[in-house]
Design a protein around this motif. Structure first.
Motif, PDB file in Angstrom:
ATOM      1  N   SER A 161      58.742 -30.332  -6.954  1.00  0.00           N
ATOM      2  CA  SER A 161      57.580 -31.199  -6.768  1.00  0.00           C
ATOM      3  C   SER A 161      56.866 -30.955  -5.439  1.00  0.00           C
ATOM      4  O   SER A 161      56.320 -31.883  -4.847  1.00  0.00           O
ATOM      5  N   GLN A 202      52.136 -31.005  -7.775  1.00  0.00           N
ATOM      6  CA  GLN A 202      52.389 -31.704  -9.035  1.00  0.00           C
ATOM      7  C   GLN A 202      53.323 -30.870  -9.911  1.00  0.00           C
ATOM      8  O   GLN A 202      53.213 -29.648  -9.973  1.00  0.00           O
ATOM      9  N   ARG A 203      54.245 -31.547 -10.597  1.00  0.00           N
ATOM     10  CA  ARG A 203      55.251 -30.838 -11.381  1.00  0.00           C
ATOM     11  C   ARG A 203      54.626 -29.943 -12.441  1.00  0.00           C
ATOM     12  O   ARG A 203      53.515 -30.185 -12.917  1.00  0.00           O
ATOM     13  N   HIS A 220      52.759 -31.114 -15.695  1.00  0.00           N
ATOM     14  CA  HIS A 220      51.422 -31.638 -15.434  1.00  0.00           C
ATOM     15  C   HIS A 220      50.450 -30.511 -15.087  1.00  0.00           C
ATOM     16  O   HIS A 220      49.320 -30.479 -15.578  1.00  0.00           O
ATOM     17  N   HIS A 221      50.893 -29.603 -14.251  1.00  0.00           N
ATOM     18  CA  HIS A 221      50.047 -28.502 -13.780  1.00  0.00           C
ATOM     19  C   HIS A 221      49.589 -27.624 -14.945  1.00  0.00           C
ATOM     20  O   HIS A 221      48.405 -27.272 -15.062  1.00  0.00           O
ATOM     21  N   TRP A 259      47.006 -29.567 -16.983  1.00  0.00           N
ATOM     22  CA  TRP A 259      45.756 -29.733 -16.241  1.00  0.00           C
ATOM     23  C   TRP A 259      44.926 -28.453 -16.284  1.00  0.00           C
ATOM     24  O   TRP A 259      43.693 -28.492 -16.342  1.00  0.00           O
ATOM     25  N   LEU A 287      47.853 -37.861 -15.407  1.00  0.00           N
ATOM     26  CA  LEU A 287      49.307 -37.780 -15.267  1.00  0.00           C
ATOM     27  C   LEU A 287      50.054 -38.691 -16.233  1.00  0.00           C
ATOM     28  O   LEU A 287      51.236 -38.471 -16.494  1.00  0.00           O
ATOM     29  N   ARG A 299      52.581 -35.224   1.298  1.00  0.00           N
ATOM     30  CA  ARG A 299      52.114 -36.467   0.690  1.00  0.00           C
ATOM     31  C   ARG A 299      51.913 -37.582   1.717  1.00  0.00           C
ATOM     32  O   ARG A 299      51.167 -38.529   1.464  1.00  0.00           O
ATOM     33  N   ASN A 325      46.168 -32.909  -6.998  1.00  0.00           N
ATOM     34  CA  ASN A 325      47.359 -33.107  -6.168  1.00  0.00           C
ATOM     35  C   ASN A 325      47.221 -34.256  -5.180  1.00  0.00           C
ATOM     36  O   ASN A 325      48.048 -34.409  -4.286  1.00  0.00           O
TER      37      ASN A 325
END
Length: 393
Positions: A49, A52-53, A56-57, A60, A68, A334, A376
């Motif tokens: 992570s 984004q994992r 999801h990536h 997307w 998400l 983050r 992200n």
């Protein structure tokens, strides 16, 4: 045997993969996500992570409107389920039947699981979930040990064994932890639950792979699926004879394609659109295939000791102009909402690109990074190192 140029083969693969995506897709955003999963056949789940994992990536990159919460909603609506393809993955519920071939193999011992079955413990786990409802591994921690053993680790092994052989399914996730439930409470009654024959399963593997990837070899269709290559080769032989697959030569190799699939080459490819891909993207997951078709040599270096890394911990391949042209090592901080590009490398002899091509690449990268930052949840971008002049401007 007809042949395709290297450029045509790449175009066929990319169009089949939905890369880059169409500007405007029909229907709701979540229906587009489901369509992408159904087209690809699976989406690999990964726990890394730093951005984004991967699941999801990957989605997307095919659905600009991806959110998400889409996967959780699709699982909750029983349109997607978790199981293994070549690795842990989300799969379309419409294909549930074809997961049963491997589940039966685990149940009968034809395939061995990495955990030795503890049948008494497995029976107890089933009884608890049957009476209490969906449970996580942590719900079994602290139980008083009895004959056969409770405790967190043995129970987790029992849950995973029951999951792999099809008695349990993942009904949801809580903070990315699996929540297990009885299969009959997860699979809709309208879904075909008959176990396919070996021949049906092999034909499914062939057809799904070719729909998702445009062209393929037998070894690619059976990638990391133990004991399936002989079945796939038999199916390909039968399908070739009856005309439900054809062969095409690319760089001297005989690939299989579905009849009529070459018509995809009549469609345009959004070559000017740049995409930053996940290392676990369906396009890239078979490294030898990418080397053969795209001339792209890729190694995920997070598994390599730091002193031996050439490019970085988590390098993301870059797709542009129908080619894999580079890679960039990224990490999102983050706490500060900063996307750090630790190393950006454009492949080959960058100095021979010419100023016009370099400017086009930089512009395409900047445009994509804007969306990538939003995806992200980053508000600032810092490029620490790049081998192309002007990239920091």
């Amino acid at each position: 045997m007809d042949s395709l140029s290297s450029s045509q083969a790449k175009k066929l693969v990319l169009l089949s993969q939905g890369l880059p995506p169409k500007k405007k897709a029909q229907g709701s955003a979540i229906s587009h996500t489901l369509s992408a999963i159904e087209q690809l056949g699976y989406i690999q789940i990964d726990t890394i992570s730093v951005i984004q994992r991967a699941h999801h990536h990957t989605l997307w990159n095919r659905n600009p409107r991806y959110q998400l919460n889409h996967i959780d909603e699709l699982v909750e609506n029983r349109e997607v389920f978790e199981y293994w393809s070549h690795a842990a993955a989300y799969l379309p519920m419409r294909d549930y039947r074809f997961s049963l071939y491997r589940k039966q193999a685990f149940k009968t011992g034809a395939l061995s699981h990495w955990y030795k079955p503890n049948h008494e413990l497995m029976k107890s786990v089933i009884q608890r979930i049957e009476s209490e409802g969906p449970l996580m591994a942590k719900d079994f921690e602290g139980e008083r040990k009895h004959k056969g053993g409770w405790g967190g680790k043995p129970a987790k092994q029992a849950l995973e064994t029951l999951f792999m052989q099809g008695d349990l399914m993942v009904s949801s996730r809580s903070n990315f932890h699996k929540v297990y439930d009885l299969t009959q409470r997860v699979v809709p009654e309208t879904i075909d639950s008959s176990v396919p024959t070996a021949g049906e399963y092999a034909r499914y593997l062939v057809t799904q792979f070719l729909k998702a990837n445009g062209l393929g070899l037998a070894a690619e269709m059976s990638y990391l699926l133990k004991n399936t290559k002989p079945l796939v080769m038999k199916a390909l032989s039968e399908m070739l004879e009856e005309g439900s697959v054809v062969q095409i030569s690319v760089n001297g190799l005989a690939y299989f394609v579905l009849p009529g699939f070459l018509d995809l080459l009549n469609r345009p490819l959004a070559r000017s659109k740049l995409k930053i891909l996940s290392p676990f993207d369906n396009l890239l997951i078979q490294r030898k295939r990418m080397q053969a078709l795209f001339g792209y040599n890729y190694l995920l270096e997070c598994y390599v000791p730091e002193p031996k890394r050439q490019f970085g911990y988590f390098c993301l391949p870059i797709l542009w102009q129908g080619e894999l042209v580079g890679r960039m090592d990224c990490k999102v901080d983050r706490k500060t909402s900063v996307l750090n590009i630790n190393n950006l490398v454009v492949e080959g002899a960058v100095e021979k690109w010419g100023s016009s091509k370099q400017e086009s690449f930089v512009q395409a990268l900047r445009e994509e990074l804007t969306g990538f930052m939003d995806f992200n949840q980053a508000q600032e971008l810092i490029i620490h190192k790049a081998n192309l002049a002007g990239i920091n401007g």
